[in-house]
Design a protein around this motif. Structure first.
Motif, PDB file in Angstrom:
ATOM      1  N   ASP A  57       0.865  -0.960  -0.181  1.00  0.00           N
ATOM      2  CA  ASP A  57      -0.010  -0.083   0.014  1.00  0.00           C
ATOM      3  C   ASP A  57       0.639   1.095  -0.096  1.00  0.00           C
ATOM      4  N   ASP A  58       1.861   1.226   0.607  1.00  0.00           N
ATOM      5  CA  ASP A  58       2.842   2.396   0.685  1.00  0.00           C
ATOM      6  C   ASP A  58       3.761   2.571  -0.383  1.00  0.00           C
ATOM      7  N   GLY A  59       3.721   1.807  -1.615  1.00  0.00           N
ATOM      8  CA  GLY A  59       4.567   1.854  -2.690  1.00  0.00           C
ATOM      9  C   GLY A  59       5.758   0.868  -2.550  1.00  0.00           C
ATOM     10  N   CYS A  60       5.979   0.167  -1.658  1.00  0.00           N
ATOM     11  CA  CYS A  60       7.321  -0.699  -1.407  1.00  0.00           C
ATOM     12  C   CYS A  60       7.041  -1.595  -2.319  1.00  0.00           C
ATOM     13  N   LEU A  61       8.081  -2.109  -3.273  1.00  0.00           N
ATOM     14  CA  LEU A  61       7.985  -3.285  -4.014  1.00  0.00           C
ATOM     15  C   LEU A  61       8.713  -4.463  -3.185  1.00  0.00           C
ATOM     16  N   ARG A  62       7.900  -5.403  -3.152  1.00  0.00           N
ATOM     17  CA  ARG A  62       8.603  -6.820  -2.526  1.00  0.00           C
ATOM     18  C   ARG A  62       8.955  -7.788  -3.279  1.00  0.00           C
ATOM     19  N   PHE A  63      10.154  -8.148  -2.824  1.00  0.00           N
ATOM     20  CA  PHE A  63      10.625  -9.497  -3.659  1.00  0.00           C
ATOM     21  C   PHE A  63      10.859 -10.600  -2.777  1.00  0.00           C
ATOM     22  N   VAL A  64      10.952 -11.500  -3.502  1.00  0.00           N
ATOM     23  CA  VAL A  64      11.125 -12.928  -2.558  1.00  0.00           C
ATOM     24  C   VAL A  64      12.412 -13.907  -2.886  1.00  0.00           C
ATOM     25  N   GLY A  65      13.174 -14.153  -2.203  1.00  0.00           N
ATOM     26  CA  GLY A  65      14.262 -15.105  -2.626  1.00  0.00           C
ATOM     27  C   GLY A  65      14.136 -16.409  -2.136  1.00  0.00           C
ATOM     28  N   GLY A  70      14.225 -22.780   2.369  1.00  0.00           N
ATOM     29  CA  GLY A  70      13.147 -21.555   2.855  1.00  0.00           C
ATOM     30  C   GLY A  70      13.218 -20.478   2.041  1.00  0.00           C
ATOM     31  N   PHE A  71      12.735 -19.283   2.281  1.00  0.00           N
ATOM     32  CA  PHE A  71      12.705 -18.132   1.503  1.00  0.00           C
ATOM     33  C   PHE A  71      12.782 -17.090   2.367  1.00  0.00           C
ATOM     34  N   TYR A  72      13.017 -15.621   1.923  1.00  0.00           N
ATOM     35  CA  TYR A  72      13.007 -14.447   2.566  1.00  0.00           C
ATOM     36  C   TYR A  72      12.454 -13.337   1.679  1.00  0.00           C
ATOM     37  N   VAL A  73      11.824 -12.349   2.468  1.00  0.00           N
ATOM     38  CA  VAL A  73      11.046 -11.425   1.610  1.00  0.00           C
ATOM     39  C   VAL A  73      11.970  -9.952   2.066  1.00  0.00           C
ATOM     40  N   VAL A  74      12.033  -9.204   0.718  1.00  0.00           N
ATOM     41  CA  VAL A  74      12.871  -7.965   0.910  1.00  0.00           C
ATOM     42  C   VAL A  74      12.025  -6.978   0.202  1.00  0.00           C
ATOM     43  N   SER A  75      12.028  -5.703   0.575  1.00  0.00           N
ATOM     44  CA  SER A  75      11.220  -4.707   0.213  1.00  0.00           C
ATOM     45  C   SER A  75      12.060  -3.505  -0.355  1.00  0.00           C
ATOM     46  N   ALA A  76      11.608  -2.842  -1.459  1.00  0.00           N
ATOM     47  CA  ALA A  76      12.438  -1.868  -1.864  1.00  0.00           C
ATOM     48  C   ALA A  76      11.643  -0.552  -2.201  1.00  0.00           C
ATOM     49  N   LYS A  77      11.867   0.442  -1.581  1.00  0.00           N
ATOM     50  CA  LYS A  77      11.212   1.800  -1.638  1.00  0.00           C
ATOM     51  C   LYS A  77      11.632   2.850  -2.847  1.00  0.00           C
ATOM     52  N   PRO A  78      10.927   3.234  -3.762  1.00  0.00           N
ATOM     53  CA  PRO A  78      11.447   4.279  -4.515  1.00  0.00           C
ATOM     54  C   PRO A  78      11.563   5.689  -3.863  1.00  0.00           C
ATOM     55  N   CYS A  79      12.598   6.273  -4.198  1.00  0.00           N
ATOM     56  CA  CYS A  79      13.103   7.452  -3.541  1.00  0.00           C
ATOM     57  C   CYS A  79      13.782   8.589  -4.625  1.00  0.00           C
ATOM     58  N   LEU A  80      13.844   9.851  -4.096  1.00  0.00           N
ATOM     59  CA  LEU A  80      14.774  10.611  -5.052  1.00  0.00           C
ATOM     60  C   LEU A  80      14.376  10.777  -6.442  1.00  0.00           C
ATOM     61  N   GLY A  81      13.216  10.107  -6.966  1.00  0.00           N
ATOM     62  CA  GLY A  81      13.059  10.231  -8.264  1.00  0.00           C
ATOM     63  C   GLY A  81      13.405   8.729  -9.040  1.00  0.00           C
ATOM     64  N   ILE A  82      14.669   8.776  -9.028  1.00  0.00           N
ATOM     65  CA  ILE A  82      15.102   7.672 -10.089  1.00  0.00           C
ATOM     66  C   ILE A  82      15.685   6.441  -9.080  1.00  0.00           C
ATOM     67  N   PHE A  83      15.864   6.403  -8.006  1.00  0.00           N
ATOM     68  CA  PHE A  83      16.535   5.506  -7.048  1.00  0.00           C
ATOM     69  C   PHE A  83      15.627   4.765  -6.290  1.00  0.00           C
ATOM     70  N   LYS A  85      15.667   2.452  -2.376  1.00  0.00           N
ATOM     71  CA  LYS A  85      16.117   2.196  -1.140  1.00  0.00           C
ATOM     72  C   LYS A  85      15.646   1.157  -0.381  1.00  0.00           C
ATOM     73  N   TYR A  86      16.592   0.254   0.190  1.00  0.00           N
ATOM     74  CA  TYR A  86      16.196  -0.731   1.074  1.00  0.00           C
ATOM     75  C   TYR A  86      15.302  -0.200   2.186  1.00  0.00           C
ATOM     76  N   THR A  87      14.288  -0.944   2.744  1.00  0.00           N
ATOM     77  CA  THR A  87      13.330  -0.716   3.722  1.00  0.00           C
ATOM     78  C   THR A  87      13.158  -1.809   4.348  1.00  0.00           C
ATOM     79  N   ASN A  88      13.335  -1.659   5.708  1.00  0.00           N
ATOM     80  CA  ASN A  88      12.668  -3.037   6.742  1.00  0.00           C
ATOM     81  C   ASN A  88      11.300  -3.022   6.795  1.00  0.00           C
ATOM     82  N   GLU A  89      10.609  -1.905   6.611  1.00  0.00           N
ATOM     83  CA  GLU A  89       9.301  -1.857   7.048  1.00  0.00           C
ATOM     84  C   GLU A  89       8.310  -3.107   6.694  1.00  0.00           C
ATOM     85  N   HIS A  90       9.005  -3.720   5.698  1.00  0.00           N
ATOM     86  CA  HIS A  90       8.117  -4.967   5.237  1.00  0.00           C
ATOM     87  C   HIS A  90       9.062  -6.155   5.466  1.00  0.00           C
ATOM     88  N   TRP A  91      10.241  -6.287   5.945  1.00  0.00           N
ATOM     89  CA  TRP A  91      11.095  -7.220   6.420  1.00  0.00           C
ATOM     90  C   TRP A  91      10.295  -8.433   7.260  1.00  0.00           C
TER      91      TRP A  91
END
Length: 186
Positions: A57-65, A70-83, A85-91
């Motif tokens: 809902d907050d725009g974070c893109l979630r990936f799973v490895g 087993g597996f793990y979930v990592v989220s990436a948040k868009p920031c500064l236009g083209i970049f 950033k790792y966020t642990n909000e959804h870790w």
């Protein structure tokens, strides 16, 4: 000519400073770069298979490895236009699968993995903790298709509040004919 050399030198110094800032700040040009960086930071991987789970809902893109055990979930948040950033909000951390099939409710999605090779779909029985009754109560049965790698995921209903009170009670694996080939209680 001396002035031109100073301008070129200063431009190079500014560019190096900006690159150092981006590198130290954890900014990446792609969300996949964020995933690989988070993998290293958490001492995981490199995983042979990476899948996109979708956007929260907050725009974070979630990936799973996905790994063998087993597996793990990592989220990436868009920031500064083209970049990105790792966020642990959804870790959700590392999800080990020590039995045949395992599933979890992670915020607004159900994620899991099965080792049943013939499984084409799973039914996850989700329950919620009722503090008034001091007991768990079933809230839904979710049928989820299983990928070739054994991983499955599904977004929960939008009317379910996003709390930590939900859990997966049981996972039922079914084959292509619809027959139950395995059950795992959690």
């Amino acid at each position: 000519m001396k002035r031109k050399k100073q301008i070129v030198r200063n431009i190079i110094l500014i560019a190096l400073t900006v690159l150092l800032f981006l590198w130290q700040g954890g900014y990446h040009l792609t969300p996949e770069g964020v995933f690989r960086s988070a993998e290293k930071a958490e001492w995981l991987g490199p995983t042979p298979e990476v899948m996109e789970l979708g956007t929260s809902d907050d725009g974070c893109l979630r990936f799973v490895g996905i790994e063998q055990k087993g597996f793990y979930v990592v989220s990436a948040k868009p920031c500064l236009g083209i970049f990105w950033k790792y966020t642990n909000e959804h870790w959700g951390g590392y999800f080990p699968v020590k039995v045949k099939t395992r599933a979890w409710v992670s915020e607004d999605i159900i994620v899991g993995q099965t080792r049943e090779t013939d499984a084409v779909e799973v039914v996850c029985v989700v329950e919620k903790w009722k503090s008034e009754e001091n007991d768990w109560q079933e809230v839904g049965h979710y049928t989820i298709p299983v990928g070739e790698n054994g991983f499955f995921s599904m977004a929960l209903d939008s009317y379910m509040p996003r709390t930590m009170d939900y859990g997966v009670k049981e996972v039922i694996c079914k084959n292509a004919a619809g027959e139950v080939i395995g059950k795992d209680s959690q």
